[in-house]
Design an enzyme around this catalytic site. Structure first.
Site, PDB file in Angstrom:
ATOM      1  N   LEU A  35      21.539 -33.278  -0.283  1.00 11.22           N
ATOM      2  CA  LEU A  35      21.316 -33.205  -1.719  1.00 11.22           C
ATOM      3  C   LEU A  35      20.984 -34.576  -2.312  1.00 11.22           C
ATOM      4  O   LEU A  35      21.334 -35.616  -1.736  1.00 11.22           O
ATOM      5  CB  LEU A  35      22.562 -32.650  -2.415  1.00 11.22           C
ATOM      6  N   SER A  36      20.326 -34.562  -3.454  1.00 13.27           N
ATOM      7  CA  SER A  36      20.109 -35.793  -4.203  1.00 13.27           C
ATOM      8  C   SER A  36      21.468 -36.412  -4.536  1.00 13.27           C
ATOM      9  O   SER A  36      22.388 -35.718  -4.971  1.00 13.27           O
ATOM     10  CB  SER A  36      19.352 -35.479  -5.499  1.00 13.27           C
ATOM     11  N   GLY A  37      21.610 -37.704  -4.278  1.00 11.51           N
ATOM     12  CA  GLY A  37      22.882 -38.374  -4.551  1.00 11.51           C
ATOM     13  C   GLY A  37      23.861 -38.346  -3.397  1.00 11.51           C
ATOM     14  O   GLY A  37      24.953 -38.903  -3.493  1.00 11.51           O
ATOM     15  N   SER A  38      23.477 -37.730  -2.284  1.00 16.79           N
ATOM     16  CA  SER A  38      24.399 -37.646  -1.141  1.00 16.79           C
ATOM     17  C   SER A  38      24.503 -38.971  -0.389  1.00 16.79           C
ATOM     18  O   SER A  38      25.482 -39.204   0.328  1.00 16.79           O
ATOM     19  CB  SER A  38      23.963 -36.534  -0.182  1.00 16.79           C
ATOM     20  N   LYS A  40      21.536 -40.420   1.303  1.00 17.35           N
ATOM     21  CA  LYS A  40      20.538 -40.481   2.378  1.00 17.35           C
ATOM     22  C   LYS A  40      19.825 -41.833   2.433  1.00 17.35           C
ATOM     23  O   LYS A  40      19.786 -42.477   3.484  1.00 17.35           O
ATOM     24  CB  LYS A  40      19.485 -39.377   2.196  1.00 17.35           C
ATOM     25  N   SER A  41      19.244 -42.239   1.322  1.00 16.37           N
ATOM     26  CA  SER A  41      18.473 -43.489   1.288  1.00 16.37           C
ATOM     27  C   SER A  41      19.363 -44.699   1.529  1.00 16.37           C
ATOM     28  O   SER A  41      18.979 -45.645   2.234  1.00 16.37           O
ATOM     29  CB  SER A  41      17.746 -43.638  -0.050  1.00 16.37           C
ATOM     30  N   SER A 108      14.383 -32.416   1.713  1.00 16.29           N
ATOM     31  CA  SER A 108      13.837 -31.388   2.610  1.00 16.29           C
ATOM     32  C   SER A 108      14.729 -30.146   2.613  1.00 16.29           C
ATOM     33  O   SER A 108      15.406 -29.874   3.588  1.00 16.29           O
ATOM     34  CB  SER A 108      13.617 -31.930   4.030  1.00 16.29           C
TER      35      SER A 108
END
Length: 199
Positions: A35-38, A40-41, A108
């Site tokens: 999810l966004s904010g998890s 990842k980046s 994704s």
């Protein structure tokens, strides 16, 4: 768009194994999904720094950055999301062929799209990293204020709010980013790469 038919694949004089041998390590794609904010980046970039310090050939493909260039003509419909992932898969494959360890940080959200990318690679080259974080925690973090905008109706088709996220069935690595520090996450991923003799 009509697909060209008068094209032929050209075999390179220098092979993937040649490049791996010169580099002194293997190559693969670490496909970060979540999810966004998890995180990842953040984790992908921390891993990149760690590998770089060890002179390992690496690169990060980030979702927002790719949408500034290669995929700037794509929106967020289901069809565009699928095409976004397909293109990234093709780019990641080129990086793996170049002997590089490439990390991709994209939500994704659909399993079929991730599975389609996996099918582009040889066994062991596609490593799915599920950055698992509860929606409530991602919303609490909301680093780009995207959840707040989605809740207020400013953003439509936002993953986790009004568009689904399909968790991986059997990822190679699961990082619980609400429980691990960034450093611990990097250590876990590196150990996987060491165990598989990629590095």
């Amino acid at each position: 768009m009509k697909q060209a038919t008068n094209i032929t694949w050209h075999e390179a004089a220098v092979t993937k194994n040649d490049r791996r041998s010169q580099n002194g390590h293997g190559s693969c794609v670490l496909w970060f999904t979540g999810l966004s904010g998890s995180g990842k980046s953040t984790i992908a970039n921390a891993l990149s720094q760690n590998l770089y310090r060890e002179r390992i050939s690496e690169y990060v493909l980030d979702g927002d950055n790719i949408r500034h260039g290669l995929n700037r003509n794509l929106g967020f419909s289901d069809e565009d999301r699928s095409e976004n992932i397909r293109r990234i898969g093709e780019v990641a494959k080129l990086f793996v062929d170049s002997g590089t360890i490439v990390a991709t940080a994209f939500i994704s959200p659909f399993r079929k799209d991730r599975d389609a990318v996996r099918s582009m690679f040889e066994d062991g080259e596609f490593i799915e990293v599920h950055v698992h974080c509860p929606l409530a925690e991602c919303e609490r973090r909301d680093p780009k204020q995207l959840y707040a905008k989605a809740r207020s109706g400013e953003i439509k088709d936002f993953t986790g709010i009004d568009s689904p996220y399909e968790e991986p069935d059997a990822p190679e690595i699961t990082i619980r980013s609400d429980q691990l520090s960034v450093e611990e996450a990097v250590k876990e991923i590196k150990q996987y790469l060491i165990d598989r003799r990629i590095i």
